[in-house]
Design an enzyme around this catalytic site. Structure first.
Site, PDB file in Angstrom:
ATOM      1  N   SER A  68       0.837  -1.179   0.088  1.00  0.00           N
ATOM      2  CA  SER A  68      -0.084   0.125  -0.034  1.00  0.00           C
ATOM      3  C   SER A  68       0.993   1.194  -0.057  1.00  0.00           C
ATOM      4  O   SER A  68       1.984   1.224  -0.638  1.00  0.00           O
ATOM      5  CB  SER A  68      -0.815  -0.160   1.268  1.00  0.00           C
ATOM      6  OG  SER A  68      -1.672   0.995   1.123  1.00  0.00           O
ATOM      7  N   SER A  69       0.493   2.275   0.692  1.00  0.00           N
ATOM      8  CA  SER A  69       1.494   3.611   0.785  1.00  0.00           C
ATOM      9  C   SER A  69       0.822   4.212   2.003  1.00  0.00           C
ATOM     10  O   SER A  69      -0.217   4.389   2.515  1.00  0.00           O
ATOM     11  CB  SER A  69       1.210   4.308  -0.418  1.00  0.00           C
ATOM     12  OG  SER A  69       1.725   5.758  -0.392  1.00  0.00           O
ATOM     13  N   TYR A  88      -3.933   8.383  -7.303  1.00  0.00           N
ATOM     14  CA  TYR A  88      -3.012   7.396  -6.725  1.00  0.00           C
ATOM     15  C   TYR A  88      -3.235   7.067  -5.416  1.00  0.00           C
ATOM     16  O   TYR A  88      -3.353   5.728  -4.694  1.00  0.00           O
ATOM     17  CB  TYR A  88      -1.290   7.839  -6.811  1.00  0.00           C
ATOM     18  CG  TYR A  88      -0.553   6.744  -6.082  1.00  0.00           C
ATOM     19  CD1 TYR A  88      -0.103   5.377  -6.383  1.00  0.00           C
ATOM     20  CD2 TYR A  88       0.167   7.439  -4.897  1.00  0.00           C
ATOM     21  CE1 TYR A  88       0.763   4.944  -5.872  1.00  0.00           C
ATOM     22  CE2 TYR A  88       1.121   6.430  -4.233  1.00  0.00           C
ATOM     23  CZ  TYR A  88       1.430   5.050  -4.798  1.00  0.00           C
ATOM     24  OH  TYR A  88       2.115   4.352  -3.980  1.00  0.00           O
ATOM     25  N   LYS A 125      -4.721   3.536  -3.138  1.00  0.00           N
ATOM     26  CA  LYS A 125      -4.048   2.675  -2.047  1.00  0.00           C
ATOM     27  C   LYS A 125      -5.311   2.828  -0.914  1.00  0.00           C
ATOM     28  O   LYS A 125      -5.214   1.884  -0.184  1.00  0.00           O
ATOM     29  CB  LYS A 125      -2.904   3.395  -1.519  1.00  0.00           C
ATOM     30  CG  LYS A 125      -1.648   3.485  -2.655  1.00  0.00           C
ATOM     31  CD  LYS A 125      -1.494   1.891  -3.051  1.00  0.00           C
ATOM     32  CE  LYS A 125      -0.027   1.836  -3.958  1.00  0.00           C
ATOM     33  NZ  LYS A 125       0.270   0.556  -4.148  1.00  0.00           N
TER      34      LYS A 125
HETATM   35  N1  LIG Z   1       8.391   4.404  -3.894  1.00  0.00           N
HETATM   36  C1  LIG Z   1       8.062   4.998  -3.093  1.00  0.00           C
HETATM   37  O1  LIG Z   1       8.130   5.970  -2.613  1.00  0.00           O
HETATM   38  C2  LIG Z   1       6.732   4.274  -2.661  1.00  0.00           C
HETATM   39  C3  LIG Z   1       5.957   4.510  -1.733  1.00  0.00           C
HETATM   40  C4  LIG Z   1       4.800   3.951  -1.023  1.00  0.00           C
HETATM   41  C5  LIG Z   1       4.329   2.780  -1.786  1.00  0.00           C
HETATM   42  N2  LIG Z   1       4.997   2.216  -2.822  1.00  0.00           N
HETATM   43  C6  LIG Z   1       4.526   1.312  -3.541  1.00  0.00           C
HETATM   44  O2  LIG Z   1       5.295   0.231  -3.689  1.00  0.00           O
HETATM   45  C7  LIG Z   1       5.029  -0.488  -5.121  1.00  0.00           C
HETATM   46  C8  LIG Z   1       6.408  -0.517  -5.748  1.00  0.00           C
HETATM   47  O3  LIG Z   1       6.776   0.777  -6.165  1.00  0.00           O
HETATM   48  P1  LIG Z   1       8.100   1.156  -6.551  1.00  0.00           P
HETATM   49  O4  LIG Z   1       8.492   2.291  -5.850  1.00  0.00           O
HETATM   50  O5  LIG Z   1       9.074  -0.106  -6.346  1.00  0.00           O
HETATM   51  O6  LIG Z   1       7.991   1.506  -8.023  1.00  0.00           O
HETATM   52  P2  LIG Z   1       8.908   1.033  -9.432  1.00  0.00           P
HETATM   53  O7  LIG Z   1      10.374   1.281  -9.042  1.00  0.00           O
HETATM   54  O8  LIG Z   1       8.449   2.199 -10.439  1.00  0.00           O
HETATM   55  O9  LIG Z   1       8.507  -0.443  -9.691  1.00  0.00           O
HETATM   56  C9  LIG Z   1       7.441  -0.621 -10.340  1.00  0.00           C
HETATM   57  C10 LIG Z   1       7.220  -1.976 -10.496  1.00  0.00           C
HETATM   58  O10 LIG Z   1       5.724  -2.356 -10.867  1.00  0.00           O
HETATM   59  C11 LIG Z   1       5.560  -2.896 -12.080  1.00  0.00           C
HETATM   60  N3  LIG Z   1       4.660  -2.546 -12.881  1.00  0.00           N
HETATM   61  C12 LIG Z   1       4.072  -1.309 -13.089  1.00  0.00           C
HETATM   62  N4  LIG Z   1       3.234  -1.586 -13.917  1.00  0.00           N
HETATM   63  C13 LIG Z   1       2.788  -2.514 -14.336  1.00  0.00           C
HETATM   64  C14 LIG Z   1       1.988  -3.330 -15.141  1.00  0.00           C
HETATM   65  N5  LIG Z   1       0.952  -2.737 -15.757  1.00  0.00           N
HETATM   66  N6  LIG Z   1       2.011  -4.511 -15.398  1.00  0.00           N
HETATM   67  C15 LIG Z   1       3.110  -5.611 -14.610  1.00  0.00           C
HETATM   68  N7  LIG Z   1       4.087  -4.930 -14.123  1.00  0.00           N
HETATM   69  C16 LIG Z   1       3.841  -3.506 -13.680  1.00  0.00           C
HETATM   70  C17 LIG Z   1       7.056  -2.691 -13.015  1.00  0.00           C
HETATM   71  O11 LIG Z   1       7.466  -3.721 -13.778  1.00  0.00           O
HETATM   72  P3  LIG Z   1       8.082  -3.269 -15.221  1.00  0.00           P
HETATM   73  O12 LIG Z   1       8.876  -2.284 -14.996  1.00  0.00           O
HETATM   74  O13 LIG Z   1       8.803  -4.722 -15.618  1.00  0.00           O
HETATM   75  O14 LIG Z   1       7.049  -2.726 -16.152  1.00  0.00           O
HETATM   76  C18 LIG Z   1       8.161  -2.457 -11.630  1.00  0.00           C
HETATM   77  O15 LIG Z   1       8.642  -3.755 -11.313  1.00  0.00           O
HETATM   78  C19 LIG Z   1       3.694   0.303  -5.799  1.00  0.00           C
HETATM   79  O16 LIG Z   1       2.683  -0.487  -5.428  1.00  0.00           O
HETATM   80  C20 LIG Z   1       4.031   1.392  -5.000  1.00  0.00           C
HETATM   81  O17 LIG Z   1       2.647   2.324  -5.202  1.00  0.00           O
HETATM   82  C21 LIG Z   1       6.141   2.918  -3.358  1.00  0.00           C
END
Ligand SMILES: NC(=O)c1ccc[n+]([C@@H]2O[C@H](COP(=O)([O-])OP(=O)(O)OC[C@H]3O[C@@H](n4cnc5c(N)ncnc54)[C@H](OP(=O)(O)O)[C@@H]3O)[C@@H](O)[C@H]2O)c1
Length: 255
Positions: A141-142, A162, A166
């Site tokens: 989640s977030s 977004y 969540k």
């Molecule tokens: N970074 C933050 O600050 C943060 C904070 C709170 C929550 N989150 C949550 O944590 C999770 C991971 O985020 P992250 O920061 O690691 O993001 P990221 O580095 O942008 O990575 C996103 C991942 O999701 C995959 N993805 C996105 N759209 C897709 C689709 N349509 N089909 C299949 N795969 C898809 C991407 O795969 P490909 O590259 O192979 O397409 C990638 O592996 C998310 O749910 C995000 O909302 C992140």
């Protein structure tokens, strides 16, 4: 004790960021990892190679979870590898968008909900026949599900849409936990604050860093591994009495 020896674990969006670190943490704990990716084929394959080089088991699987058939396609591939028993599912794949209220399009809104809510909703439906007593699901989640971040104002960009995806996923987690609990399946959310990944590239600017550190009790930028270790715990028997919860992993953001 975080041990997942002999267990199978699917991590969606494992090619990059939090998903990648989570796949590594679960592999270290001994699980056979199904490394799901969307577009980043090279990153996913290099992760599989890395896990195998360290003595673990891993396979890469691809599906676009924003498409209506994506969840079913992924579940079918999972079944072809693990048969009828999946122990751990980490629903991590997601997208974000920050713009002013006036600049949101219908397409932005639909993409966000298709990827972050519809994908996980139908993935759980499709994986259910493989999830038995003692298995568990962790959804990423977030902090924005419960907290407004950034500087509110109509002229400022916000992650409004977004954040609501969540919020929806946290409601699903509670419902899934209640519905699947009698089958011995645990379902939880892990809610990160700002984590240094491609999604949060604003942390690379001085201004972004300052805003982030200003929200947090702990004064450094969160790393994917900070989240991955908690997910690995939630997936383990150490968390056997936790279900329907959302665990903040945010360095004490907005206390
Ligand atoms: N970074 C933050 O600050 C943060 C904070 C709170 C929550 N989150 C949550 O944590 C999770 C991971 O985020 P992250 O920061 O690691 O993001 P990221 O580095 O942008 O990575 C996103 C991942 O999701 C995959 N993805 C996105 N759209 C897709 C689709 N349509 N089909 C299949 N795969 C898809 C991407 O795969 P490909 O590259 O192979 O397409 C990638 O592996 C998310 O749910 C995000 O909302 C992140």
């Amino acid at each position: 004790m975080t041990t997942l020896k002999g267990k199978t674990a699917l991590v969606t969006g494992a090619s990059r960021g939090i998903g990648r670190a989570t796949a590594i943490a679960l592999a270290r704990a001994g699980a056979h990892i199904l490394v799901h990716y969307g577009r980043s084929v090279q990153e996913a394959e290099s992760l599989v190679t890395e896990i195998r080089a360290n003595g673990g088991r891993a396979d890469a699987l691809s599906a676009d979870l924003a498409t209506p058939q994506g969840a079913a396609m992924l579940a079918e591939q999972v079944r072809s590898i693990v048969g009828d028993r999946l122990d751990v599912a980490v629903l991590n794949a997601g997208i974000s968008k920050a713009v002013r209220i006036a600049d949101y399009t219908i397409e932005d809104f639909d993409n966000l909900f298709a990827t972050n809510v519809r994908g996980p909703f139908f993935l759980v439906q499709q994986l259910l026949p493989m999830l038995g007593e003692g298995s568990n699901i962790t959804v990423i989640s977030s902090a924005v599900a419960r907290t407004v971040v950034g500087k509110p104002g109509v002229d400022n960009p916000s992650v409004l849409a977004y954040a609501s995806t969540k919020g929806a996923i946290e409601t699903l987690v509670k419902n899934w936990a209640a519905i699947l609990g009698p089958r011995g399946i645990r379902v939880n959310a892990v809610a990160p604050g700002v984590i240094d990944t491609d999604m949060s590239n604003f942390t690379k600017t001085e201004a972004g860093r300052e805003v982030t550190l200003g929200m947090q009790a702990l004064k450094r930028i969160g790393k994917p591994e900070d989240v991955a270790d908690v997910v690995a715990f939630m997936a383990s028997d150490g968390a056997r009495w936790i279900t329907g919860a959302s665990i903040p992993v945010d360095g004490g953001s907005k206390l």
